[in-house]
Design a protein around this motif. Structure first.
Motif, PDB file in Angstrom:
ATOM      1  N   ILE A  79      28.371 -10.264  24.041  1.00  0.00           N
ATOM      2  CA  ILE A  79      27.053 -10.528  23.446  1.00  0.00           C
ATOM      3  C   ILE A  79      26.129  -9.361  23.830  1.00  0.00           C
ATOM      4  O   ILE A  79      26.092  -8.959  24.994  1.00  0.00           O
ATOM      5  CB  ILE A  79      26.450 -11.835  24.005  1.00  0.00           C
ATOM      6  N   VAL A  80      25.430  -8.806  22.835  1.00  0.00           N
ATOM      7  CA  VAL A  80      24.426  -7.767  23.100  1.00  0.00           C
ATOM      8  C   VAL A  80      23.062  -8.445  23.087  1.00  0.00           C
ATOM      9  O   VAL A  80      22.816  -9.333  22.252  1.00  0.00           O
ATOM     10  CB  VAL A  80      24.434  -6.683  21.992  1.00  0.00           C
ATOM     11  N   THR A  81      22.191  -8.010  23.992  1.00  0.00           N
ATOM     12  CA  THR A  81      20.858  -8.631  24.083  1.00  0.00           C
ATOM     13  C   THR A  81      19.757  -7.575  24.188  1.00  0.00           C
ATOM     14  O   THR A  81      19.964  -6.505  24.756  1.00  0.00           O
ATOM     15  CB  THR A  81      20.820  -9.578  25.308  1.00  0.00           C
ATOM     16  N   GLY A  82      18.627  -7.918  23.607  1.00  0.00           N
ATOM     17  CA  GLY A  82      17.447  -7.065  23.725  1.00  0.00           C
ATOM     18  C   GLY A  82      16.217  -7.939  23.545  1.00  0.00           C
ATOM     19  O   GLY A  82      16.306  -9.167  23.621  1.00  0.00           O
ATOM     20  N   ILE A  83      15.056  -7.309  23.332  1.00  0.00           N
ATOM     21  CA  ILE A  83      13.858  -8.096  23.050  1.00  0.00           C
ATOM     22  C   ILE A  83      13.490  -7.928  21.569  1.00  0.00           C
ATOM     23  O   ILE A  83      13.812  -6.909  20.951  1.00  0.00           O
ATOM     24  CB  ILE A  83      12.657  -7.738  23.956  1.00  0.00           C
ATOM     25  N   SER A  84      12.815  -8.913  21.038  1.00  0.00           N
ATOM     26  CA  SER A  84      12.513  -8.936  19.599  1.00  0.00           C
ATOM     27  C   SER A  84      11.383  -7.954  19.252  1.00  0.00           C
ATOM     28  O   SER A  84      10.653  -7.470  20.124  1.00  0.00           O
ATOM     29  CB  SER A  84      12.103 -10.341  19.166  1.00  0.00           C
ATOM     30  N   ASP A  85      11.269  -7.702  17.983  1.00  0.00           N
ATOM     31  CA  ASP A  85      10.202  -6.837  17.489  1.00  0.00           C
ATOM     32  C   ASP A  85       8.831  -7.432  17.823  1.00  0.00           C
ATOM     33  O   ASP A  85       7.905  -6.719  18.211  1.00  0.00           O
ATOM     34  CB  ASP A  85      10.360  -6.685  15.971  1.00  0.00           C
ATOM     35  N   HIS A  86       8.735  -8.761  17.695  1.00  0.00           N
ATOM     36  CA  HIS A  86       7.489  -9.449  18.056  1.00  0.00           C
ATOM     37  C   HIS A  86       7.145  -9.174  19.529  1.00  0.00           C
ATOM     38  O   HIS A  86       5.991  -8.902  19.871  1.00  0.00           O
ATOM     39  CB  HIS A  86       7.663 -10.947  17.819  1.00  0.00           C
ATOM     40  N   ALA A  87       8.157  -9.217  20.391  1.00  0.00           N
ATOM     41  CA  ALA A  87       7.943  -8.996  21.833  1.00  0.00           C
ATOM     42  C   ALA A  87       7.507  -7.557  22.113  1.00  0.00           C
ATOM     43  O   ALA A  87       6.539  -7.327  22.837  1.00  0.00           O
ATOM     44  CB  ALA A  87       9.205  -9.323  22.609  1.00  0.00           C
ATOM     45  N   GLN A  88       8.217  -6.579  21.545  1.00  0.00           N
ATOM     46  CA  GLN A  88       7.861  -5.171  21.831  1.00  0.00           C
ATOM     47  C   GLN A  88       6.468  -4.857  21.320  1.00  0.00           C
ATOM     48  O   GLN A  88       5.708  -4.135  21.947  1.00  0.00           O
ATOM     49  CB  GLN A  88       8.921  -4.185  21.319  1.00  0.00           C
ATOM     50  N   GLU A  89       6.138  -5.477  20.183  1.00  0.00           N
ATOM     51  CA  GLU A  89       4.814  -5.260  19.584  1.00  0.00           C
ATOM     52  C   GLU A  89       3.715  -5.805  20.503  1.00  0.00           C
ATOM     53  O   GLU A  89       2.699  -5.155  20.738  1.00  0.00           O
ATOM     54  CB  GLU A  89       4.782  -5.968  18.217  1.00  0.00           C
ATOM     55  N   SER A  90       3.934  -7.006  21.042  1.00  0.00           N
ATOM     56  CA  SER A  90       2.868  -7.575  21.875  1.00  0.00           C
ATOM     57  C   SER A  90       2.839  -6.960  23.278  1.00  0.00           C
ATOM     58  O   SER A  90       1.785  -6.907  23.902  1.00  0.00           O
ATOM     59  CB  SER A  90       2.943  -9.102  21.931  1.00  0.00           C
ATOM     60  N   LEU A  91       3.977  -6.468  23.766  1.00  0.00           N
ATOM     61  CA  LEU A  91       3.970  -5.817  25.083  1.00  0.00           C
ATOM     62  C   LEU A  91       3.305  -4.444  25.032  1.00  0.00           C
ATOM     63  O   LEU A  91       2.701  -4.010  25.999  1.00  0.00           O
ATOM     64  CB  LEU A  91       5.405  -5.655  25.615  1.00  0.00           C
ATOM     65  N   PHE A 113      17.474 -11.554  34.099  1.00  0.00           N
ATOM     66  CA  PHE A 113      18.470 -10.489  34.273  1.00  0.00           C
ATOM     67  C   PHE A 113      17.805  -9.144  34.542  1.00  0.00           C
ATOM     68  O   PHE A 113      18.458  -8.157  34.857  1.00  0.00           O
ATOM     69  CB  PHE A 113      19.413 -10.409  33.065  1.00  0.00           C
ATOM     70  N   GLY A 114      16.492  -9.088  34.445  1.00  0.00           N
ATOM     71  CA  GLY A 114      15.808  -7.834  34.686  1.00  0.00           C
ATOM     72  C   GLY A 114      14.329  -7.980  34.421  1.00  0.00           C
ATOM     73  O   GLY A 114      13.812  -9.084  34.207  1.00  0.00           O
ATOM     74  N   VAL A 115      13.655  -6.834  34.443  1.00  0.00           N
ATOM     75  CA  VAL A 115      12.211  -6.803  34.207  1.00  0.00           C
ATOM     76  C   VAL A 115      11.924  -5.683  33.217  1.00  0.00           C
ATOM     77  O   VAL A 115      12.503  -4.599  33.327  1.00  0.00           O
ATOM     78  CB  VAL A 115      11.433  -6.521  35.524  1.00  0.00           C
ATOM     79  N   ILE A 116      11.066  -5.956  32.259  1.00  0.00           N
ATOM     80  CA  ILE A 116      10.649  -4.896  31.344  1.00  0.00           C
ATOM     81  C   ILE A 116       9.169  -4.631  31.596  1.00  0.00           C
ATOM     82  O   ILE A 116       8.361  -5.555  31.710  1.00  0.00           O
ATOM     83  CB  ILE A 116      10.972  -5.259  29.872  1.00  0.00           C
ATOM     84  N   GLU A 117       8.851  -3.341  31.764  1.00  0.00           N
ATOM     85  CA  GLU A 117       7.477  -2.966  32.120  1.00  0.00           C
ATOM     86  C   GLU A 117       6.850  -2.200  30.967  1.00  0.00           C
ATOM     87  O   GLU A 117       7.393  -1.187  30.518  1.00  0.00           O
ATOM     88  CB  GLU A 117       7.490  -2.048  33.354  1.00  0.00           C
ATOM     89  N   SER A 118       5.707  -2.678  30.518  1.00  0.00           N
ATOM     90  CA  SER A 118       4.959  -1.936  29.508  1.00  0.00           C
ATOM     91  C   SER A 118       3.756  -1.310  30.193  1.00  0.00           C
ATOM     92  O   SER A 118       3.530  -1.509  31.386  1.00  0.00           O
ATOM     93  CB  SER A 118       4.512  -2.859  28.378  1.00  0.00           C
ATOM     94  N   VAL A 119       2.991  -0.545  29.416  1.00  0.00           N
ATOM     95  CA  VAL A 119       1.765   0.038  29.949  1.00  0.00           C
ATOM     96  C   VAL A 119       0.883  -1.079  30.530  1.00  0.00           C
ATOM     97  O   VAL A 119       0.248  -0.905  31.554  1.00  0.00           O
ATOM     98  CB  VAL A 119       1.040   0.810  28.825  1.00  0.00           C
ATOM     99  N   LYS A 120       0.896  -2.232  29.857  1.00  0.00           N
ATOM    100  CA  LYS A 120      -0.011  -3.315  30.253  1.00  0.00           C
ATOM    101  C   LYS A 120       0.511  -4.182  31.396  1.00  0.00           C
ATOM    102  O   LYS A 120      -0.261  -4.595  32.237  1.00  0.00           O
ATOM    103  CB  LYS A 120      -0.252  -4.248  29.056  1.00  0.00           C
ATOM    104  N   ALA A 121       1.813  -4.528  31.380  1.00  0.00           N
ATOM    105  CA  ALA A 121       2.274  -5.570  32.298  1.00  0.00           C
ATOM    106  C   ALA A 121       3.784  -5.549  32.498  1.00  0.00           C
ATOM    107  O   ALA A 121       4.511  -4.893  31.753  1.00  0.00           O
ATOM    108  CB  ALA A 121       1.873  -6.937  31.743  1.00  0.00           C
ATOM    109  N   ALA A 122       4.219  -6.281  33.521  1.00  0.00           N
ATOM    110  CA  ALA A 122       5.648  -6.470  33.771  1.00  0.00           C
ATOM    111  C   ALA A 122       6.056  -7.848  33.272  1.00  0.00           C
ATOM    112  O   ALA A 122       5.333  -8.814  33.480  1.00  0.00           O
ATOM    113  CB  ALA A 122       5.924  -6.362  35.260  1.00  0.00           C
ATOM    114  N   SER A 123       7.198  -7.945  32.596  1.00  0.00           N
ATOM    115  CA  SER A 123       7.675  -9.235  32.091  1.00  0.00           C
ATOM    116  C   SER A 123       9.133  -9.433  32.470  1.00  0.00           C
ATOM    117  O   SER A 123       9.935  -8.506  32.374  1.00  0.00           O
ATOM    118  CB  SER A 123       7.578  -9.293  30.562  1.00  0.00           C
ATOM    119  N   ASP A 124       9.456 -10.659  32.892  1.00  0.00           N
ATOM    120  CA  ASP A 124      10.847 -10.986  33.201  1.00  0.00           C
ATOM    121  C   ASP A 124      11.654 -11.067  31.915  1.00  0.00           C
ATOM    122  O   ASP A 124      11.128 -11.418  30.854  1.00  0.00           O
ATOM    123  CB  ASP A 124      10.917 -12.331  33.930  1.00  0.00           C
ATOM    124  N   LEU A 125      12.947 -10.771  32.048  1.00  0.00           N
ATOM    125  CA  LEU A 125      13.883 -10.877  30.925  1.00  0.00           C
ATOM    126  C   LEU A 125      14.864 -11.993  31.248  1.00  0.00           C
ATOM    127  O   LEU A 125      15.347 -12.077  32.376  1.00  0.00           O
ATOM    128  CB  LEU A 125      14.632  -9.550  30.759  1.00  0.00           C
TER     129      LEU A 125
END
Lengths: 127, 348
Positions: free
Chosen positions: A23-35, A56-68
């Motif tokens: 299974i391949v996993t990522g974040i949705s377009d809606h998620a990347q847009e709001s992050l 399984f990890g953390v994704i960090e945007s300019v604004k904030a850190a979010s759990d995955l």
């Protein structure tokens, strides 16, 4: 909002897609847009086994850190090392070059409990 | 959009924070900074009054000069940082949005009779135009010689027909200017400058708060509430240079006392590997003992580093010192680096 019709989704905005036995996993377009601009991704170790819903990890945007969160239980087989040099691929191509992890599912039946593309689209549009 | 000191401010425009940062470094960024406050001081005795309240030397300033200063309380805590413009017959003082009311009250409270203190924030709009091609763009818009102005001076004239006070100042580490003009002309000047840039083939874009923060951070400029605050003495933050110790000013004793004994903590820059450091994250020594807190931290797009500013004991403040920053519960490698990470264009 772009949707990958071949993927299934979690309400926490991860997508999952079958690729052979993994299974391949990522974040949705809606998620990347709001992050906003993604600047860092913290990955799990390859070989680690995680349960559905565990981080399984953390994704960090300019604004904030979010759990995955794991969309299904499984053992990590690969992480997208290329994002270490340029995580902006998550913003540019979240369903393709911006994938995050691959895993071998340990409870394949969990797939059926994930949201379909159309259900996720409705869910994301409402938030 | 996000609330900021009572204003609705864009964190980023659709361009995205990283690209906005890079556009400002390579061409021109426009910053809508109307939230900044402006206090005007005039009348007999105004010069000595301003000199006594602020840390910088101001009595030698000539009409048109602009200078950075701190505002301290009696204990030496930094209540704000300011840009002071000496104009014919008056002082024009630019203050941070979140401190505007307190600063105004402080100026009013301390003003001797005869000195007039006015809050000009409501009728004044402020736009910053920053980047290597900013002066070229403003030169095309102006009816006076903007390119002939030297850094840290100001001039008055018209830009696209709008009467402006133009300061060759800024908060990005790039050359550029800050414009003050009647609030009702805001849209005309903002859109007019973007249109003019497009027409002349000068790349320019509006820049949001996130990139404003990363630009100033890379260039080593402080943000009040982070590197400087009422609980921080200028000596700890490395701002003794902004204090004129040959004159009297509010908070001077606390500055000279701490300079004499030496501070117990110092502001340092940290280059972090393996995560994004942010405000409030713990700094540890290699043994895992807590030695400080990050006051700011982020990804820096030009130098391509994950970096933080933190206060640590002086013995840990030397460049090259190995430390840790705890990110999401895990200590990550950090090394003390020389600030600023990006040397401002006008200092090279």
């Amino acid at each position: 909002m772009k949707i990958d019709a071949n993927a299934r989704y979690r309400t926490s905005h991860e997508w999952a897609r079958k690729e052979g036995s993994v299974i391949v996993t990522g974040i949705s377009d809606h998620a990347q847009e709001s992050l906003g601009d993604i600047v860092f991704v913290e990955f799990p170790e390859v070989g680690k086994t995680l349960k559905q819903g565990q981080t399984f990890g953390v994704i960090e945007s300019v604004k904030a850190a979010s759990d995955l969160y794991m969309p299904m239980s499984g053992t990590i087989t690969a992480v997208n090392e290329a994002l270490g040099g340029d995580p902006s691929a998550v913003n540019k191509d979240c369903y393709g070059a911006g994938w995050l992890i691959k895993f071998e599912p340990t409870s394949p039946a969990e797939w059926d409990g994930l949201l379909s593309a159309s259900d996720y689209e409705k869910e994301a549009a409402a938030h | 959009m996000a609330p900021f000191a009572g204003y609705e401010m864009p964190i980023t425009y659709p361009t995205g924070a990283v690209e906005e940062h890079l556009i400002t470094r390579r061409s021109v960024g426009l910053f809508d900074i109307d939230h900044m406050g402006q206090i005007e001081v005039s009348g007999p005795g105004a010069d000595d009054f301003v000199s006594r309240l602020v840390t910088a030397k101001v009595l030698d300033m000539k009409d048109g000069d602009a200078r950075y200063s701190l505002l301290l309380d009696e204990k030496g805590g930094v209540t704000d940082d300011l840009f002071i413009y000496r104009l014919p017959g008056r002082w024009w003082i630019v203050v941070n949005a979140s401190n505007r009311e307190a600063d105004f009250a402080w100026f009013r409270k301390n003003a001797p009779s005869g000195v007039k203190v006015e809050d000009r924030s409501e009728d004044t709009y402020m736009i910053a135009v920053q980047g290597p091609r900013a002066i070229e763009l403003l030169g095309l818009a102006a009816d006076f010689d903007v390119p002939g102005m030297i850094r840290f001076t100001s001039a008055e004239g018209k830009l696209l027909g709008v009467p402006c006070l133009v300061g060759r100042t800024g908060y990005t580490g790039e050359d550029g200017a800050e414009l003050f003009f009647p609030a009702r002309e805001a849209r005309k000047l903002w859109e007019g400058l973007l249109d003019l840039a497009a027409e002349k083939g000068i790349e320019a874009a509006p820049i949001g708060l996130a990139a404003r923060d990363s630009l100033r951070f890379e260039a080593g400029m402080p943000l009040h509430g982070h590197e400087i605050s009422p609980s921080i003495n200028p000596v700890e933050a490395g701002f003794k240079w902004a204090c004129d110790l040959e004159k009297d000013f509010v908070g001077k004793k606390a500055v000279t006392d701490l300079a004499a004994t030496g501070p117990s903590r110092k502001l340092v820059g940290l280059d972090v590997t393996g995560g994004v450091p942010r405000e409030g994250y713990e700094v540890q020594d290699p043994d895992g003992k807590t030695v400080g807190l990050c006051v700011a931290g982020m990804f820096c797009p030009t130098v391509k580093k994950y970096a933080a500013n933190a206060f640590v004991a002086p013995e840990l403040s030397k460049a090259g010192t190995a430390l840790k920053v705890v990110i999401h519960g895990k200590p990550k490698d950090a090394v003390v680096v020389k600030r600023p990470l990006y040397v401002p264009a006008y200092r090279r």
